[in-house]
Scaffold this motif. Structure first.
Motif, PDB file in Angstrom:
ATOM      1  N   LEU A  65       0.824  -1.202   0.000  1.00 38.93           N
ATOM      2  CA  LEU A  65       0.000   0.000   0.000  1.00 38.93           C
ATOM      3  C   LEU A  65       0.863   1.259   0.000  1.00 38.93           C
ATOM      4  O   LEU A  65       0.697   2.140  -0.844  1.00 38.93           O
ATOM      5  N   PHE A  66       1.790   1.338   0.953  1.00 40.12           N
ATOM      6  CA  PHE A  66       2.621   2.537   1.051  1.00 40.12           C
ATOM      7  C   PHE A  66       3.630   2.603  -0.087  1.00 40.12           C
ATOM      8  O   PHE A  66       3.946   3.693  -0.584  1.00 40.12           O
ATOM      9  N   GLY A  67       4.155   1.441  -0.495  1.00 46.36           N
ATOM     10  CA  GLY A  67       5.086   1.439  -1.613  1.00 46.36           C
ATOM     11  C   GLY A  67       4.432   1.916  -2.895  1.00 46.36           C
ATOM     12  O   GLY A  67       5.014   2.693  -3.667  1.00 46.36           O
ATOM     13  N   SER A  68       3.201   1.468  -3.130  1.00 50.13           N
ATOM     14  CA  SER A  68       2.472   1.877  -4.325  1.00 50.13           C
ATOM     15  C   SER A  68       2.136   3.361  -4.284  1.00 50.13           C
ATOM     16  O   SER A  68       2.284   4.079  -5.288  1.00 50.13           O
ATOM     17  N   SER A  69       1.676   3.836  -3.127  1.00 48.63           N
ATOM     18  CA  SER A  69       1.329   5.249  -2.994  1.00 48.63           C
ATOM     19  C   SER A  69       2.550   6.138  -3.196  1.00 48.63           C
ATOM     20  O   SER A  69       2.489   7.156  -3.903  1.00 48.63           O
ATOM     21  N   LEU A  70       3.677   5.740  -2.602  1.00 45.94           N
ATOM     22  CA  LEU A  70       4.897   6.529  -2.730  1.00 45.94           C
ATOM     23  C   LEU A  70       5.418   6.518  -4.163  1.00 45.94           C
ATOM     24  O   LEU A  70       5.809   7.559  -4.716  1.00 45.94           O
ATOM     25  N   GLY A  71       5.421   5.312  -4.773  1.00 44.05           N
ATOM     26  CA  GLY A  71       5.995   5.188  -6.108  1.00 44.05           C
ATOM     27  C   GLY A  71       5.131   5.717  -7.225  1.00 44.05           C
ATOM     28  O   GLY A  71       5.641   6.145  -8.276  1.00 44.05           O
ATOM     29  N   SER A  72       3.809   5.702  -7.034  1.00 44.38           N
ATOM     30  CA  SER A  72       2.926   6.102  -8.140  1.00 44.38           C
ATOM     31  C   SER A  72       2.423   7.535  -8.028  1.00 44.38           C
ATOM     32  O   SER A  72       2.023   8.136  -9.038  1.00 44.38           O
ATOM     33  N   ARG A  73       2.443   8.125  -6.828  1.00 46.54           N
ATOM     34  CA  ARG A  73       1.901   9.471  -6.668  1.00 46.54           C
ATOM     35  C   ARG A  73       2.903  10.459  -6.059  1.00 46.54           C
ATOM     36  O   ARG A  73       3.190  11.507  -6.638  1.00 46.54           O
ATOM     37  N   THR A  74       3.418  10.119  -4.877  1.00 45.18           N
ATOM     38  CA  THR A  74       4.251  11.086  -4.148  1.00 45.18           C
ATOM     39  C   THR A  74       5.548  11.411  -4.884  1.00 45.18           C
ATOM     40  O   THR A  74       5.880  12.580  -5.097  1.00 45.18           O
TER      41      THR A  74
END
Length: 376
Positions: free
Chosen positions: A27-36
């Motif tokens: 969840l956090f890896g995807s959020s960081l890599g795809s948006r942040t």
């Protein structure tokens, strides 16, 4: 916690990882890599974002472990038993005994958020410095993200509601000021329930407005409501059980069955004559070796009863809490672990003298509620 796997030790304390931890990393890896990261450091390859997101999520997991390890370290320094550290999707949990003083409660509670603030500040500083010195924008952005997440984690944990660290701080301060630990426990638990309901409401409002991240907020709120409710119930039990010995609460005589009996022999020689729904199994030396509930026998197919031994279908002694007659019931209940049989065997040496069930504890609580002063 059910569904967790032991993964070694931290500070000599068993470390367990729940099956939901990979979901947290994804969840956090995807959020960081795809948006942040694409928003803060544009024009990088997809592989760079993916790897950086995964590394950032793993670093976050490490910071959660540092938060819980700080609780464990402080507790051990204060002579408090620490039973385990568990990482799971909503963060971490450190299972420990109850502190004996308000000061110890306060120090154990604040050690976790302080560690998160230190980790957060160090990560933000390192990220800014790395970007300024080397120009490595992506690693620097990951460190800054990690730092701010830890700062938010520290702030959230200081909210004045059990089981958050801020709720423990409230407990400690009220206990120190009033001298009434039970009142402090009830107040903090009530705060946890209120906060949980508020988070659930805010989460669903967010979902209805199209922000599906609100589901995470609602899940956190649901967790707070459940745990705070259990803590509030415990706060009601503690005054009733204080000073009560196991011998005062246990019931007996206990019906026993040799653990080498076949199921068929147990049914005909013991179970059909039993006055209780639970049998204590004993070995050749007469020592308790397990617990057997009659419904367990009823579920065994008839064709297996002639060969199957009762010890093979019973709850093993390793999953049962035992105590001595003079042990305080409040301390005995602290030994109970998730997944263990709730019944407690009372032994004098290796000799079985009684059993404590939920009904026995309820009887003690009812007598306390009625204003009785006798334990028996």
């Amino acid at each position: 916690m059910n569904g967790s796997v032991r993964m070694g030790r931290v500070l000599g304390v068993p470390l367990r990882v729940h099956w939901s931890v990979p979901l947290l990393v994804l969840l956090f890896g995807s959020s960081l890599g795809s948006r942040t990261l694409p928003a803060s450091v544009p024009d990088q390859s997809s592989a760079t974002y993916t790897v950086a997101g995964l590394v950032g999520a793993l670093l976050l997991l490490g910071s959660l472990l540092a938060h819980e390890a700080a609780h464990a370290f402080t507790a051990l320094k204060k002579g408090i038993e620490v039973k385990s550290i568990t990482l799971w999707a909503l963060g971490g949990m450190t299972e420990m005994g109850r502190p004996r003083g308000a000061g110890a409660t306060f120090l154990v509670a604040v050690s976790g958020p302080l560690t998160s603030f230190v980790v957060g500040g160090a990560a933000i500083g390192a990220g800014i410095g790395l970007d300024a010195v080397s120009g490595w924008a992506v690693p620097a952005a990951v460190l800054v993200w990690l730092g701010w997440v830890n700062v938010v984690l520290g702030v959230f944990n200081l909210l004045p509601a059990t089981p958050l660290d801020g709720g423990r701080v409230v407990q400690a301060l009220m206990w120190w000021r009033t001298g009434d630990r039970d009142r402090a426990d009830r107040a903090a638990a009530r705060g946890g329930q209120i906060l949980g309901i508020l988070l659930i409401s805010l989460g669903w409002i967010a979902v209805l407005r199209g922000a599906f991240g609100g589901l995470w907020l609602a899940l956190v709120g649901f967790f707070l409501v459940i745990v705070a409710g259990a803590e509030r119930q415990r706060a009601r039990l503690v005054p009733a059980l204080r000073g009560v010995k196991a011998a005062d609460a246990m019931s007996g005589p206990v019906e026993t069955c040799p653990d080498w009996f076949t199921v068929e022999r147990c049914v005909h020689d013991v179970a059909l004559r039993a006055h209780h729904s639970t049998l204590v199994l004993t070995d050749f030396q007469g020592r308790p070796s397990g617990l057997l509930r009659l419904p367990q026998l009823a579920r065994i197919p008839a064709e297996q009863r002639q060969t199957l031994r009762v010890r093979d279908v019973a709850t093993a002694l390793s999953h049962i809490t035992t105590c001595a007659p003079d042990d305080l019931l409040e301390d005995v209940l602290e030994k109970l672990r998730p997944g263990m049989d709730p019944r407690i065997l009372v032994t004098d040496g290796q000799h079985l003298v009684g059993i404590i069930t939920a009904r026995d504890i309820s009887r003690i609580v009812q007598r306390h509620t009625l204003g009785g002063t006798e334990n028996q």
